[in-house]
Design a protein around this motif. Structure first.
Motif, PDB file in Angstrom:
ATOM      1  N   LEU A 143       0.824  -1.207   0.000  1.00  0.00           N
ATOM      2  CA  LEU A 143       0.000   0.000   0.000  1.00  0.00           C
ATOM      3  C   LEU A 143       0.858   1.257   0.000  1.00  0.00           C
ATOM      4  CD1 LEU A 143      -2.849  -1.054   2.470  1.00  0.00           C
ATOM      5  CD2 LEU A 143      -2.956  -0.890  -0.030  1.00  0.00           C
ATOM      6  N   VAL A 144       1.968   1.215   0.712  1.00  0.00           N
ATOM      7  CA  VAL A 144       2.900   2.344   0.676  1.00  0.00           C
ATOM      8  C   VAL A 144       3.431   2.540  -0.741  1.00  0.00           C
ATOM      9  CG1 VAL A 144       5.157   3.177   1.455  1.00  0.00           C
ATOM     10  CG2 VAL A 144       3.554   2.186   3.103  1.00  0.00           C
ATOM     11  N   GLY A 145       3.772   1.439  -1.397  1.00  0.00           N
ATOM     12  CA  GLY A 145       4.264   1.517  -2.771  1.00  0.00           C
ATOM     13  C   GLY A 145       3.242   2.116  -3.716  1.00  0.00           C
ATOM     14  N   LEU A 146       1.971   1.722  -3.568  1.00  0.00           N
ATOM     15  CA  LEU A 146       0.920   2.285  -4.413  1.00  0.00           C
ATOM     16  C   LEU A 146       0.762   3.781  -4.143  1.00  0.00           C
ATOM     17  CD1 LEU A 146      -1.797  -0.508  -4.258  1.00  0.00           C
ATOM     18  CD2 LEU A 146      -0.424   0.145  -6.246  1.00  0.00           C
ATOM     19  N   ALA A 147       0.877   4.183  -2.884  1.00  0.00           N
ATOM     20  CA  ALA A 147       0.772   5.611  -2.555  1.00  0.00           C
ATOM     21  C   ALA A 147       1.893   6.414  -3.209  1.00  0.00           C
ATOM     22  CB  ALA A 147       0.802   5.788  -1.032  1.00  0.00           C
ATOM     23  N   VAL A 148       3.106   5.863  -3.186  1.00  0.00           N
ATOM     24  CA  VAL A 148       4.239   6.529  -3.840  1.00  0.00           C
ATOM     25  C   VAL A 148       4.016   6.594  -5.347  1.00  0.00           C
ATOM     26  CG1 VAL A 148       6.709   6.357  -4.351  1.00  0.00           C
ATOM     27  CG2 VAL A 148       5.868   5.876  -2.034  1.00  0.00           C
ATOM     28  N   LEU A 149       3.507   5.516  -5.898  1.00  0.00           N
ATOM     29  CA  LEU A 149       3.321   5.422  -7.343  1.00  0.00           C
ATOM     30  C   LEU A 149       2.249   6.388  -7.837  1.00  0.00           C
ATOM     31  CD1 LEU A 149       4.380   3.619  -9.712  1.00  0.00           C
ATOM     32  CD2 LEU A 149       2.385   2.170  -9.326  1.00  0.00           C
ATOM     33  N   LEU A 150       1.198   6.584  -7.049  1.00  0.00           N
ATOM     34  CA  LEU A 150       0.036   7.344  -7.513  1.00  0.00           C
ATOM     35  C   LEU A 150      -0.015   8.771  -6.992  1.00  0.00           C
ATOM     36  CD1 LEU A 150      -2.764   4.632  -7.112  1.00  0.00           C
ATOM     37  CD2 LEU A 150      -1.406   5.186  -9.133  1.00  0.00           C
ATOM     38  N   ARG A 151       0.900   9.147  -6.133  1.00  0.00           N
ATOM     39  CA  ARG A 151       0.812  10.480  -5.525  1.00  0.00           C
ATOM     40  C   ARG A 151       0.948  11.563  -6.596  1.00  0.00           C
ATOM     41  NH1 ARG A 151       5.581  13.185  -4.900  1.00  0.00           N
ATOM     42  NH2 ARG A 151       7.498  12.024  -5.333  1.00  0.00           N
ATOM     43  N   PRO A 152       0.239  12.672  -6.438  1.00  0.00           N
ATOM     44  CA  PRO A 152       0.358  13.788  -7.384  1.00  0.00           C
ATOM     45  C   PRO A 152       1.804  14.280  -7.471  1.00  0.00           C
ATOM     46  CG  PRO A 152      -1.527  14.097  -5.933  1.00  0.00           C
ATOM     47  CD  PRO A 152      -0.760  12.932  -5.392  1.00  0.00           C
ATOM     48  N   GLY A 153       2.233  14.564  -8.686  1.00  0.00           N
ATOM     49  CA  GLY A 153       3.590  15.040  -8.879  1.00  0.00           C
ATOM     50  C   GLY A 153       4.634  13.950  -8.921  1.00  0.00           C
ATOM     51  N   SER A 154       4.169  12.698  -9.048  1.00  0.00           N
ATOM     52  CA  SER A 154       5.127  11.589  -9.077  1.00  0.00           C
ATOM     53  C   SER A 154       5.892  11.517 -10.389  1.00  0.00           C
ATOM     54  CB  SER A 154       4.399  10.259  -8.845  1.00  0.00           C
ATOM     55  OG  SER A 154       3.465  10.000  -9.884  1.00  0.00           O
ATOM     56  N   GLY A 155       5.410  12.233 -11.408  1.00  0.00           N
ATOM     57  CA  GLY A 155       6.123  12.244 -12.686  1.00  0.00           C
ATOM     58  C   GLY A 155       5.804  11.085 -13.596  1.00  0.00           C
ATOM     59  N   THR A 156       4.735  10.345 -13.289  1.00  0.00           N
ATOM     60  CA  THR A 156       4.387   9.204 -14.145  1.00  0.00           C
ATOM     61  C   THR A 156       3.589   9.634 -15.366  1.00  0.00           C
ATOM     62  OG1 THR A 156       2.358   8.814 -12.878  1.00  0.00           O
ATOM     63  CG2 THR A 156       4.351   7.629 -12.190  1.00  0.00           C
ATOM     64  N   ASP A 157       3.135  10.897 -15.405  1.00  0.00           N
ATOM     65  CA  ASP A 157       2.320  11.402 -16.520  1.00  0.00           C
ATOM     66  C   ASP A 157       1.031  10.610 -16.687  1.00  0.00           C
ATOM     67  OD1 ASP A 157       4.205  13.354 -17.147  1.00  0.00           O
ATOM     68  OD2 ASP A 157       5.322  12.005 -18.461  1.00  0.00           O
ATOM     69  N   SER A 158       0.533  10.005 -15.625  1.00  0.00           N
ATOM     70  CA  SER A 158      -0.698   9.225 -15.665  1.00  0.00           C
ATOM     71  C   SER A 158      -1.738   9.920 -14.798  1.00  0.00           C
ATOM     72  CB  SER A 158      -0.452   7.799 -15.153  1.00  0.00           C
ATOM     73  OG  SER A 158       0.494   7.147 -15.960  1.00  0.00           O
ATOM     74  N   PRO A 159      -2.840  10.437 -15.393  1.00  0.00           N
ATOM     75  CA  PRO A 159      -3.863  11.112 -14.599  1.00  0.00           C
ATOM     76  C   PRO A 159      -4.357  10.216 -13.463  1.00  0.00           C
ATOM     77  CG  PRO A 159      -4.267  11.415 -16.942  1.00  0.00           C
ATOM     78  CD  PRO A 159      -3.161  10.412 -16.820  1.00  0.00           C
ATOM     79  N   LEU A 160      -4.521  10.808 -12.279  1.00  0.00           N
ATOM     80  CA  LEU A 160      -4.871  10.034 -11.092  1.00  0.00           C
ATOM     81  C   LEU A 160      -6.198   9.289 -11.271  1.00  0.00           C
ATOM     82  CD1 LEU A 160      -4.234   9.240  -8.185  1.00  0.00           C
ATOM     83  CD2 LEU A 160      -5.375  11.342  -7.433  1.00  0.00           C
ATOM     84  N   GLY A 161      -7.170   9.941 -11.915  1.00  0.00           N
ATOM     85  CA  GLY A 161      -8.476   9.314 -12.090  1.00  0.00           C
ATOM     86  C   GLY A 161      -8.394   7.999 -12.845  1.00  0.00           C
ATOM     87  N   TRP A 162      -7.600   7.961 -13.909  1.00  0.00           N
ATOM     88  CA  TRP A 162      -7.460   6.733 -14.683  1.00  0.00           C
ATOM     89  C   TRP A 162      -6.691   5.668 -13.908  1.00  0.00           C
ATOM     90  CZ3 TRP A 162     -10.757   6.359 -18.339  1.00  0.00           C
ATOM     91  CH2 TRP A 162     -11.153   7.490 -19.060  1.00  0.00           C
ATOM     92  N   SER A 163      -5.710   6.099 -13.139  1.00  0.00           N
ATOM     93  CA  SER A 163      -4.984   5.142 -12.306  1.00  0.00           C
ATOM     94  C   SER A 163      -5.900   4.532 -11.251  1.00  0.00           C
ATOM     95  CB  SER A 163      -3.789   5.819 -11.622  1.00  0.00           C
ATOM     96  OG  SER A 163      -2.852   6.287 -12.580  1.00  0.00           O
ATOM     97  N   LEU A 164      -6.783   5.368 -10.682  1.00  0.00           N
ATOM     98  CA  LEU A 164      -7.738   4.856  -9.699  1.00  0.00           C
ATOM     99  C   LEU A 164      -8.738   3.903 -10.345  1.00  0.00           C
ATOM    100  CD1 LEU A 164      -8.418   8.047  -7.553  1.00  0.00           C
ATOM    101  CD2 LEU A 164      -7.017   6.058  -6.965  1.00  0.00           C
TER     102      LEU A 164
END
Length: 314
Positions: A143-164
Protein backbone atom coordinates in the motif's frame (compact mmCIF):
# COMPACT_ATOMS: atom_id res chain seq x y z
CA UNK A 1 -7.94 -16.91 -15.23
CA UNK A 2 -8.18 -18.79 -12.01
CA UNK A 3 -8.19 -22.39 -11.07
CA UNK A 4 -8.40 -24.41 -7.92
CA UNK A 5 -6.29 -27.34 -9.02
CA UNK A 6 -4.58 -29.11 -6.18
CA UNK A 7 -0.85 -29.05 -5.74
CA UNK A 8 0.41 -32.35 -7.15
CA UNK A 9 2.42 -35.00 -5.45
CA UNK A 10 4.70 -35.47 -8.46
CA UNK A 11 6.83 -32.99 -10.35
CA UNK A 12 7.60 -32.71 -14.04
CA UNK A 13 10.93 -32.37 -15.79
CA UNK A 14 12.59 -29.11 -14.62
CA UNK A 15 13.19 -28.03 -18.23
CA UNK A 16 9.47 -28.35 -18.97
CA UNK A 17 8.53 -26.48 -15.82
CA UNK A 18 10.84 -23.57 -16.55
CA UNK A 19 9.69 -23.43 -20.17
CA UNK A 20 6.08 -23.12 -19.00
CA UNK A 21 7.00 -20.57 -16.33
CA UNK A 22 8.92 -18.51 -18.89
CA UNK A 23 5.83 -18.47 -21.10
CA UNK A 24 3.68 -17.27 -18.20
CA UNK A 25 6.24 -14.60 -17.26
CA UNK A 26 6.65 -13.20 -20.77
CA UNK A 27 3.15 -13.69 -22.17
CA UNK A 28 1.21 -12.34 -19.22
CA UNK A 29 3.72 -9.54 -18.75
CA UNK A 30 3.39 -8.60 -22.43
CA UNK A 31 -0.41 -8.40 -22.48
CA UNK A 32 -0.32 -4.90 -20.97
CA UNK A 33 1.54 -3.63 -24.01
CA UNK A 34 -0.70 -5.60 -26.37
CA UNK A 35 -3.79 -4.04 -24.77
CA UNK A 36 -2.32 -0.54 -25.10
CA UNK A 37 -1.59 -1.09 -28.80
CA UNK A 38 -5.04 -2.59 -29.42
CA UNK A 39 -6.94 0.34 -27.92
CA UNK A 40 -4.92 2.90 -29.90
CA UNK A 41 -7.47 2.48 -32.70
CA UNK A 42 -10.06 0.05 -31.31
CA UNK A 43 -12.82 0.74 -28.75
CA UNK A 44 -11.58 -0.63 -25.40
CA UNK A 45 -14.68 -2.40 -24.09
CA UNK A 46 -15.86 -3.87 -27.38
CA UNK A 47 -12.41 -5.00 -28.50
CA UNK A 48 -11.68 -6.71 -25.17
CA UNK A 49 -15.15 -8.27 -25.16
CA UNK A 50 -14.63 -9.69 -28.64
CA UNK A 51 -11.21 -10.93 -27.52
CA UNK A 52 -12.72 -13.07 -24.77
CA UNK A 53 -15.72 -14.20 -26.79
CA UNK A 54 -13.41 -15.36 -29.58
CA UNK A 55 -11.13 -17.16 -27.14
CA UNK A 56 -14.15 -18.79 -25.50
CA UNK A 57 -15.39 -20.09 -28.86
CA UNK A 58 -11.95 -21.52 -29.61
CA UNK A 59 -11.80 -23.26 -26.23
CA UNK A 60 -15.36 -24.58 -26.62
CA UNK A 61 -14.57 -25.89 -30.11
CA UNK A 62 -11.45 -27.62 -28.85
CA UNK A 63 -13.33 -29.26 -25.98
CA UNK A 64 -16.20 -30.36 -28.21
CA UNK A 65 -13.86 -31.94 -30.75
CA UNK A 66 -11.51 -33.62 -28.29
CA UNK A 67 -14.00 -34.73 -25.60
CA UNK A 68 -17.44 -34.38 -27.15
CA UNK A 69 -20.04 -31.61 -26.75
CA UNK A 70 -21.34 -33.08 -23.47
CA UNK A 71 -18.22 -31.88 -21.68
CA UNK A 72 -19.67 -28.35 -21.87
CA UNK A 73 -22.83 -29.39 -20.01
CA UNK A 74 -23.08 -27.65 -16.63
CA UNK A 75 -25.79 -27.06 -14.03
CA UNK A 76 -27.62 -23.74 -13.73
CA UNK A 77 -25.83 -23.07 -10.46
CA UNK A 78 -22.43 -23.72 -12.05
CA UNK A 79 -23.33 -21.49 -14.99
CA UNK A 80 -24.50 -18.66 -12.74
CA UNK A 81 -21.35 -18.85 -10.59
CA UNK A 82 -19.10 -18.91 -13.66
CA UNK A 83 -20.93 -15.91 -15.11
CA UNK A 84 -20.59 -13.93 -11.86
CA UNK A 85 -16.86 -14.60 -11.60
CA UNK A 86 -16.35 -13.90 -15.30
CA UNK A 87 -18.07 -10.53 -15.06
CA UNK A 88 -16.00 -9.55 -12.00
CA UNK A 89 -12.69 -10.69 -13.50
CA UNK A 90 -13.05 -9.71 -17.12
CA UNK A 91 -15.61 -6.92 -17.22
CA UNK A 92 -14.58 -5.37 -13.90
CA UNK A 93 -10.86 -6.08 -14.06
CA UNK A 94 -10.10 -6.05 -17.77
CA UNK A 95 -12.65 -3.42 -18.79
CA UNK A 96 -11.24 -0.79 -16.46
CA UNK A 97 -7.68 -1.67 -17.39
CA UNK A 98 -8.29 -1.46 -21.14
CA UNK A 99 -10.19 1.81 -20.83
CA UNK A 100 -7.51 3.39 -18.66
CA UNK A 101 -4.58 2.24 -20.79
CA UNK A 102 -5.39 4.95 -23.31
CA UNK A 103 -4.15 7.39 -20.67
CA UNK A 104 -1.87 5.38 -18.34
CA UNK A 105 1.53 3.94 -19.25
CA UNK A 106 1.58 0.15 -19.43
CA UNK A 107 4.30 -0.10 -16.79
CA UNK A 108 2.31 1.97 -14.29
CA UNK A 109 -0.83 -0.07 -15.05
CA UNK A 110 1.02 -3.34 -14.45
CA UNK A 111 2.42 -2.14 -11.13
CA UNK A 112 -1.04 -1.08 -9.94
CA UNK A 113 -2.53 -4.44 -10.93
CA UNK A 114 0.29 -6.20 -9.08
CA UNK A 115 -1.50 -5.21 -5.88
CA UNK A 116 -4.32 -7.73 -6.47
CA UNK A 117 -2.90 -10.29 -3.96
CA UNK A 118 -2.99 -7.60 -1.28
CA UNK A 119 -6.70 -6.92 -1.85
CA UNK A 120 -7.44 -10.64 -1.61
CA UNK A 121 -5.67 -10.79 1.75
CA UNK A 122 -7.96 -8.00 3.01
CA UNK A 123 -11.02 -9.85 1.69
CA UNK A 124 -10.03 -12.90 3.69
CA UNK A 125 -10.93 -10.99 6.85
CA UNK A 126 -14.60 -11.31 5.87
CA UNK A 127 -14.39 -15.07 6.47
CA UNK A 128 -12.28 -14.70 9.63
CA UNK A 129 -9.21 -16.06 7.90
CA UNK A 130 -6.27 -14.54 9.76
CA UNK A 131 -3.16 -14.02 7.62
CA UNK A 132 0.30 -14.41 9.11
CA UNK A 133 2.19 -11.31 10.33
CA UNK A 134 4.56 -11.38 7.34
CA UNK A 135 1.52 -11.30 5.05
CA UNK A 136 0.21 -8.21 6.84
CA UNK A 137 3.63 -6.66 6.50
CA UNK A 138 3.47 -7.30 2.76
CA UNK A 139 0.04 -5.64 2.52
CA UNK A 140 1.32 -2.58 4.37
CA UNK A 141 4.46 -2.34 2.24
CA UNK A 142 2.45 -2.75 -0.95
CA UNK A 143 0.00 0.00 0.00
CA UNK A 144 2.90 2.34 0.68
CA UNK A 145 4.26 1.52 -2.77
CA UNK A 146 0.92 2.28 -4.41
CA UNK A 147 0.77 5.61 -2.56
CA UNK A 148 4.24 6.53 -3.84
CA UNK A 149 3.32 5.42 -7.34
CA UNK A 150 0.04 7.34 -7.51
CA UNK A 151 0.81 10.48 -5.53
CA UNK A 152 0.36 13.79 -7.38
CA UNK A 153 3.59 15.04 -8.88
CA UNK A 154 5.13 11.59 -9.08
CA UNK A 155 6.12 12.24 -12.69
CA UNK A 156 4.39 9.20 -14.14
CA UNK A 157 2.32 11.40 -16.52
CA UNK A 158 -0.70 9.23 -15.67
CA UNK A 159 -3.86 11.11 -14.60
CA UNK A 160 -4.87 10.03 -11.09
CA UNK A 161 -8.48 9.31 -12.09
CA UNK A 162 -7.46 6.73 -14.68
CA UNK A 163 -4.98 5.14 -12.31
CA UNK A 164 -7.74 4.86 -9.70
CA UNK A 165 -9.95 3.20 -12.33
CA UNK A 166 -7.29 0.51 -12.74
CA UNK A 167 -7.18 0.10 -8.97
CA UNK A 168 -10.98 -0.25 -8.89
CA UNK A 169 -10.76 -2.87 -11.61
CA UNK A 170 -8.09 -4.67 -9.59
CA UNK A 171 -10.48 -4.71 -6.64
CA UNK A 172 -13.16 -6.30 -8.84
CA UNK A 173 -10.62 -8.88 -10.00
CA UNK A 174 -9.69 -9.59 -6.37
CA UNK A 175 -13.35 -10.10 -5.42
CA UNK A 176 -13.80 -12.53 -8.32
CA UNK A 177 -10.65 -14.41 -7.37
CA UNK A 178 -11.78 -14.55 -3.74
CA UNK A 179 -15.28 -15.78 -4.57
CA UNK A 180 -14.45 -18.42 -7.18
CA UNK A 181 -13.19 -21.19 -4.86
CA UNK A 182 -16.18 -20.51 -2.58
CA UNK A 183 -18.78 -20.98 -5.32
CA UNK A 184 -20.03 -24.09 -7.11
CA UNK A 185 -18.31 -23.95 -10.50
CA UNK A 186 -17.45 -26.51 -13.22
CA UNK A 187 -14.66 -28.80 -12.02
CA UNK A 188 -12.87 -28.74 -15.38
CA UNK A 189 -10.77 -25.55 -15.51
CA UNK A 190 -11.12 -25.25 -19.29
CA UNK A 191 -14.92 -25.48 -19.10
CA UNK A 192 -14.90 -22.94 -16.28
CA UNK A 193 -12.67 -20.62 -18.29
CA UNK A 194 -14.93 -20.95 -21.33
CA UNK A 195 -18.02 -19.81 -19.45
CA UNK A 196 -16.15 -17.08 -17.59
CA UNK A 197 -14.86 -15.66 -20.87
CA UNK A 198 -18.33 -15.87 -22.45
CA UNK A 199 -19.97 -13.96 -19.58
CA UNK A 200 -17.21 -11.39 -19.18
CA UNK A 201 -16.84 -10.89 -22.93
CA UNK A 202 -20.58 -10.42 -23.42
CA UNK A 203 -20.75 -7.89 -20.57
CA UNK A 204 -17.85 -5.93 -22.07
CA UNK A 205 -19.45 -5.79 -25.52
CA UNK A 206 -22.90 -4.82 -24.23
CA UNK A 207 -21.60 -2.08 -21.93
CA UNK A 208 -19.24 -0.83 -24.64
CA UNK A 209 -22.13 -0.49 -27.10
CA UNK A 210 -24.31 1.13 -24.42
CA UNK A 211 -21.74 3.88 -23.78
CA UNK A 212 -21.40 4.60 -27.48
CA UNK A 213 -18.44 2.47 -28.59
CA UNK A 214 -18.57 1.35 -32.20
CA UNK A 215 -16.15 -0.96 -33.97
CA UNK A 216 -15.19 0.57 -37.32
CA UNK A 217 -13.00 -1.95 -39.09
CA UNK A 218 -11.86 0.69 -41.54
CA UNK A 219 -10.17 2.72 -38.82
CA UNK A 220 -8.28 -0.14 -37.18
CA UNK A 221 -4.55 -0.05 -37.72
CA UNK A 222 -2.52 -3.12 -38.62
CA UNK A 223 -0.73 -2.93 -35.28
CA UNK A 224 -4.04 -2.95 -33.41
CA UNK A 225 -5.23 -5.97 -35.37
CA UNK A 226 -2.00 -7.85 -34.65
CA UNK A 227 -2.05 -6.91 -30.96
CA UNK A 228 -5.68 -8.06 -30.66
CA UNK A 229 -4.88 -11.37 -32.34
CA UNK A 230 -1.92 -11.78 -29.97
CA UNK A 231 -4.22 -11.24 -26.99
CA UNK A 232 -6.65 -13.90 -28.25
CA UNK A 233 -4.23 -16.59 -29.40
CA UNK A 234 -1.24 -16.05 -27.14
CA UNK A 235 -2.47 -14.15 -24.08
CA UNK A 236 -5.81 -15.92 -23.55
CA UNK A 237 -4.92 -19.39 -24.87
CA UNK A 238 -1.20 -20.20 -24.81
CA UNK A 239 -0.55 -18.27 -21.58
CA UNK A 240 -3.48 -19.85 -19.79
CA UNK A 241 -2.64 -23.38 -20.94
CA UNK A 242 0.94 -22.93 -19.75
CA UNK A 243 -0.33 -21.63 -16.40
CA UNK A 244 -2.73 -24.55 -15.87
CA UNK A 245 -0.02 -27.06 -16.84
CA UNK A 246 2.58 -25.62 -14.50
CA UNK A 247 0.02 -25.53 -11.66
CA UNK A 248 -0.17 -29.30 -11.96
CA UNK A 249 3.55 -29.90 -12.29
CA UNK A 250 5.46 -27.42 -10.12
CA UNK A 251 5.55 -26.22 -6.50
CA UNK A 252 3.05 -23.48 -5.73
CA UNK A 253 5.85 -21.30 -4.37
CA UNK A 254 7.38 -21.25 -7.85
CA UNK A 255 4.12 -20.79 -9.76
CA UNK A 256 3.12 -17.79 -7.65
CA UNK A 257 6.25 -15.87 -8.64
CA UNK A 258 4.42 -14.69 -11.77
CA UNK A 259 2.66 -12.14 -9.53
CA UNK A 260 5.83 -10.10 -9.14
CA UNK A 261 7.67 -11.00 -12.35
CA UNK A 262 4.88 -9.92 -14.72
CA UNK A 263 5.03 -6.21 -13.73
CA UNK A 264 8.80 -6.16 -14.28
CA UNK A 265 8.31 -7.64 -17.77
CA UNK A 266 5.55 -5.12 -18.50
CA UNK A 267 7.69 -2.15 -17.46
CA UNK A 268 10.65 -3.37 -19.53
CA UNK A 269 8.54 -3.91 -22.66
CA UNK A 270 6.87 -0.52 -22.23
CA UNK A 271 10.27 1.18 -22.17
CA UNK A 272 11.83 -0.85 -24.99
CA UNK A 273 8.90 -1.08 -27.40
CA UNK A 274 6.47 1.70 -26.50
CA UNK A 275 8.71 4.66 -25.75
CA UNK A 276 7.67 4.88 -22.10
CA UNK A 277 10.00 6.27 -19.47
CA UNK A 278 10.71 5.22 -15.91
CA UNK A 279 10.69 8.08 -13.44
CA UNK A 280 12.35 7.97 -10.04
CA UNK A 281 8.95 7.86 -8.32
CA UNK A 282 7.79 5.05 -10.60
CA UNK A 283 10.94 3.03 -9.94
CA UNK A 284 10.70 3.55 -6.17
CA UNK A 285 6.95 2.97 -5.93
CA UNK A 286 7.11 -0.02 -8.26
CA UNK A 287 9.94 -1.60 -6.29
CA UNK A 288 7.99 -1.18 -3.05
CA UNK A 289 4.84 -2.68 -4.60
CA UNK A 290 6.76 -5.69 -5.90
CA UNK A 291 8.41 -6.14 -2.48
CA UNK A 292 4.97 -6.08 -0.87
CA UNK A 293 3.66 -8.72 -3.27
CA UNK A 294 6.75 -10.89 -2.63
CA UNK A 295 6.07 -10.72 1.11
CA UNK A 296 2.39 -11.57 0.65
CA UNK A 297 3.10 -14.52 -1.64
CA UNK A 298 5.94 -15.96 0.43
CA UNK A 299 4.06 -15.36 3.70
CA UNK A 300 1.18 -17.60 2.75
CA UNK A 301 0.96 -20.94 4.53
CA UNK A 302 1.77 -24.01 2.39
CA UNK A 303 -1.24 -25.06 0.40
CA UNK A 304 -3.02 -21.72 0.44
CA UNK A 305 -4.58 -20.79 -2.88
CA UNK A 306 -2.16 -18.11 -3.94
CA UNK A 307 -2.83 -19.57 -7.39
CA UNK A 308 -6.23 -17.88 -7.24
CA UNK A 309 -4.53 -14.50 -7.57
CA UNK A 310 -3.65 -14.32 -11.27
CA UNK A 311 -2.56 -11.19 -13.08
CA UNK A 312 -5.51 -9.15 -14.39
CA UNK A 313 -4.16 -9.01 -17.89
CA UNK A 314 -4.38 -12.71 -18.58
Amino acid sequence: MTTSAAVPATRANPAGVWTAMSLVYVIWGSTYLAIAITVESAPPMVSMGLRFLTAALLVAGYLAVRRGPRVLSVSRRELASSALVGVLLLFGGMGGLAYAERHVDTGVAALIVAGVPMWVVLLRLTVRDRPRPVTWLGVGVGLVGLAVLLRPGSGTDSPLGWSLLIMLGSAAWAVGSFLQPRLVTPSDPLVLTCYEMCAGGLALVLVGLAIGERLDLGTLTTSSWLAWAYLVLIGSLVGYVAYVWVLGNAPLSLVSTYAYVNPVVAVALGVLLHGERVTAAMALGGAIVVLGVVLVVTGERPGRAVRSLPDAAT
